[in-house]
Design an enzyme around this catalytic site. Structure first.
Site, PDB file in Angstrom:
ATOM      1  CE  LYS A  94      -3.951  -1.985   2.454  1.00  0.00           C
ATOM      2  NZ  LYS A  94      -4.963  -1.850   1.402  1.00  0.00           N
ATOM      3  NE  ARG A 115     -10.619  -9.858  -2.796  1.00  0.00           N
ATOM      4  CZ  ARG A 115     -10.992  -8.929  -3.672  1.00  0.00           C
ATOM      5  NH1 ARG A 115     -11.275  -9.265  -4.920  1.00  0.00           N
ATOM      6  NH2 ARG A 115     -11.104  -7.671  -3.316  1.00  0.00           N
TER       7      ARG A 115
HETATM    8  N1  BES Z   1      -8.148  -4.225   3.950  1.00  0.00           N
HETATM    9  C1  BES Z   1      -8.321  -3.728   2.643  1.00  0.00           C
HETATM   10  C2  BES Z   1      -9.660  -3.012   2.462  1.00  0.00           C
HETATM   11  C3  BES Z   1      -9.886  -1.774   3.255  1.00  0.00           C
HETATM   12  C4  BES Z   1      -9.698  -0.539   2.694  1.00  0.00           C
HETATM   13  C5  BES Z   1     -10.368  -1.854   4.544  1.00  0.00           C
HETATM   14  C6  BES Z   1      -9.953   0.602   3.410  1.00  0.00           C
HETATM   15  C7  BES Z   1     -10.611  -0.712   5.278  1.00  0.00           C
HETATM   16  C8  BES Z   1     -10.415   0.508   4.710  1.00  0.00           C
HETATM   17  C9  BES Z   1      -8.255  -4.866   1.639  1.00  0.00           C
HETATM   18  O1  BES Z   1      -7.452  -5.932   1.985  1.00  0.00           O
HETATM   19  C10 BES Z   1      -7.682  -4.292   0.397  1.00  0.00           C
HETATM   20  O2  BES Z   1      -6.549  -3.933   0.412  1.00  0.00           O
HETATM   21  N2  BES Z   1      -8.477  -4.255  -0.643  1.00  0.00           N
HETATM   22  C11 BES Z   1      -8.067  -3.726  -1.893  1.00  0.00           C
HETATM   23  C12 BES Z   1      -8.576  -4.636  -2.957  1.00  0.00           C
HETATM   24  C13 BES Z   1      -7.977  -4.339  -4.316  1.00  0.00           C
HETATM   25  C14 BES Z   1      -6.522  -4.722  -4.333  1.00  0.00           C
HETATM   26  C15 BES Z   1      -8.759  -5.112  -5.339  1.00  0.00           C
HETATM   27  C16 BES Z   1      -8.668  -2.341  -2.016  1.00  0.00           C
HETATM   28  O3  BES Z   1      -9.798  -2.147  -1.584  1.00  0.00           O
HETATM   29  O4  BES Z   1      -7.985  -1.462  -2.525  1.00  0.00           O
HETATM   30 MG    MG Z   2      -5.418  -5.618   1.350  1.00  0.00          MG
END
Ligand code: BES
Ligand code: MG
Ligand code: ZN
Length: 472
Positions: free
Chosen positions: A254, A329
């Site tokens: 991230k 997931r």
């Molecule tokens: N934990 C995150 C989702 C999330 C985002 C939770 C903001 C709480 C606040 C999840 O694991 C994630 O990183 N999702 C990605 C998915 C993408 C790579 C398809 C996202 O939402 O950017």
């Molecule tokens: Mg994630």
């Protein structure tokens, strides 16, 4: 403190009697402050010296047409916070009974008060100076509803546990700490606990979950806590929570500005599950409940799963990991396969799964996905009663095309558009015939602002809805 709807002005009935008892001071307060009963407004004044009651206040509940349990819960929260600000040591509250009856109303008022006053200062070096001096609260006109008040207290213990787990930093709440919390619950309330270590998960073929866990120096903990009623269970359910104690994104790290420093909240689903377990174990419904979380961290290291790796989940399905940040997931896939084998009547997962869900519904509302309308309706109805906002989203099967992989059964991410829906469709691949629902709680698990009975920080979202749903 008196909760007034817009229609209860001018003062009539017992309110005008009360006004007479305080020599018209209540009316004077209302006139001087031009108090109209609008939701969220308050006014407070001192009573004459010599009176045993020191201060009297009014609190607006808005129009009685728009009033519901949640406005009473929020009203009670404002009353408690106003009393706290006024440095009161004891508070008496007079509120109208909502049409679901006095027991349900007493429960909601108690929840609003306890949750509003809960403050977490575990990580401050100095004790909190604003700490409440309120030691007694009386709900006037709810005598005889002690059981409802007790129930609310127990539920709030669960919510507060969930809040504390989410707000603690990721160097404190680790997968092991989640497992230890489950062990404490098992010991305190006689629940059965099984924690599967990495080797046991390997034997079960949980390649998706273990793929995520690979880069972490901390061991994964697959938590399975069970509550069984003393009499025969009228149904069996499983509640599964995403338990990422930190989500760095993995090798698809991230970037800064993405909120990486907030990714301790990524175990909000697991926290809600453990919070619900704490309450359910004490409330003892006639339902067997399995509380499950495949807990781990999503980290970077030379051992990390790579973008492009293919993982095999415990139902044999293969997944091309085209983004290591879509890790939740992967952990849920194996948790769902495991829960499905328990022969439950229904299973629900709660997960901080996608940023796309926050884009769609904002910070206050979770997304509900289910191929089973009856289950979706029972969850929606529980959420309406608990006041936790939830909105049903479509499971558009056609969008699964976005997850097609050339080399494996599926990829773990699809296009940006409809990202919370493809995440739900991915999870569906790991559920056979058991009625199942997925709730994406990425928005409401945390609040940056004061919001009703939630102070800035972790909300404990989902616990009250889960307890309500299980107890129905
Ligand atoms: N934990 C995150 C989702 C999330 C985002 C939770 C903001 C709480 C606040 C999840 O694991 C994630 O990183 N999702 C990605 C998915 C993408 C790579 C398809 C996202 O939402 O950017
Ligand atoms: Mg994630
Ligand atoms: Zn995540």
């Amino acid at each position: 403190m008196i909760g007034l709807s817009e229609e209860s002005l001018p003062l009539t009935g017992i309110l005008s009697d009360l006004n007479a008892q305080v020599d018209g001071l209540l009316q004077t307060l209302i006139d001087e402050e031009a108090f109209e009963g609008k939701a969220g407004t308050t006014a407070i004044t001192r009573l004459n010296a010599g009176s045993s009651v020191k201060k009297i206040g009014v609190l607006g509940l808005g129009s009685s047409d728009a009033m519901n349990l949640e406005s009473l819960r929020r009203g009670a929260a404002s009353a408690a916070k106003l009393a706290q600000k006024a440095k009161a040591t004891s508070l008496a509250i007079s509120f109208p009974v909502w049409n679901n009856g006095p027991a349900v109303t007493a429960q909601a008022l108690t929840e609003g008060i306890i949750l509003a006053l809960n403050k977490d200062s575990r990580f401050k070096s100095e004790p909190d100076k604003t700490k409440t001096e309120l030691s007694q609260i009386h709900l006037l006109a709810f005598a005889g509803h002690d059981a409802a008040i007790e129930k609310a207290k127990v539920i709030c213990e669960g919510v507060i546990l969930a809040r504390e787990l989410v707000s603690a930093p990721p160097n404190v709440v680790t997968p092991e700490k989640l497992a230890d919390t489950a062990a404490d619950l098992a010991k305190d309330y006689g629940l059965k606990l099984e924690v599967l270590e990495r080797e046991a998960c390997e034997q079960l073929g949980m390649g998706a979950y273990l793929g995520v866990a690979k880069a972490s120096d901390l061991p994964p903990k697959f938590i399975h806590l069970t509550y069984s009623p003393e009499s025969t269970a009228k149904r069996k359910v499983a509640i599964i929570g995403k338990g990422l104690t930190f989500d760095s994104g993995g090798l698809n790290l991230k970037p800064s500005g993405s909120g990486i420093e907030m990714m301790k909240i990524d175990m909000g689903g697991a926290a809600a599950v453990l919070g619900a377990a704490k309450a359910i174990a004490q409330l003892k419904p006639d339902v067997e409940v399995h509380f499950i979380s495949a807990a781990t961290e999503n980290m970077v290291s030379g051992h990390a799963m790579r973008p492009g790796d293919i993982l095999t989940a415990s139902n044999g399905k293969t997944i091309e990991v085209n983004n290591t940040d879509a890790e939740g997931r992967l952990t849920l896939a194996d948790a769902l396969v495991y829960a499905d084998k328990l022969g439950v009547d229904a299973m629900i997962d709660l997960a901080t799964l996608t940023g796309a869900c926050v884009v769609a519904l904002g910070d206050d509302i979770s997304a509900l996905f289910s191929p089973n309308e009856e289950l979706a309706e029972s969850l929606s109805s529980a959420a309406r009663l608990s006041g936790e906002k939830m909105w049903q989203m479509p499971m558009e099967d056609k969008y699964f095309e976005g997850l097609k992989s050339v080399v494996a059964d599926m990829k773990n991410t699809g296009p940006r558009a409809g990202g919370s829906i493809t995440a739900a469709l991915f999870l569906k691949q790991f559920v056979k015939d058991t009625p199942w629902a997925h709730i994406d709680v990425a928005g409401p698990v945390w609040t940056d602002k004061e919001n009703g009975y939630n102070s800035p920080g972790a909300t404990g979202y989902g616990v009250r809805m889960l307890v309500q749903w299980v107890s129905e």
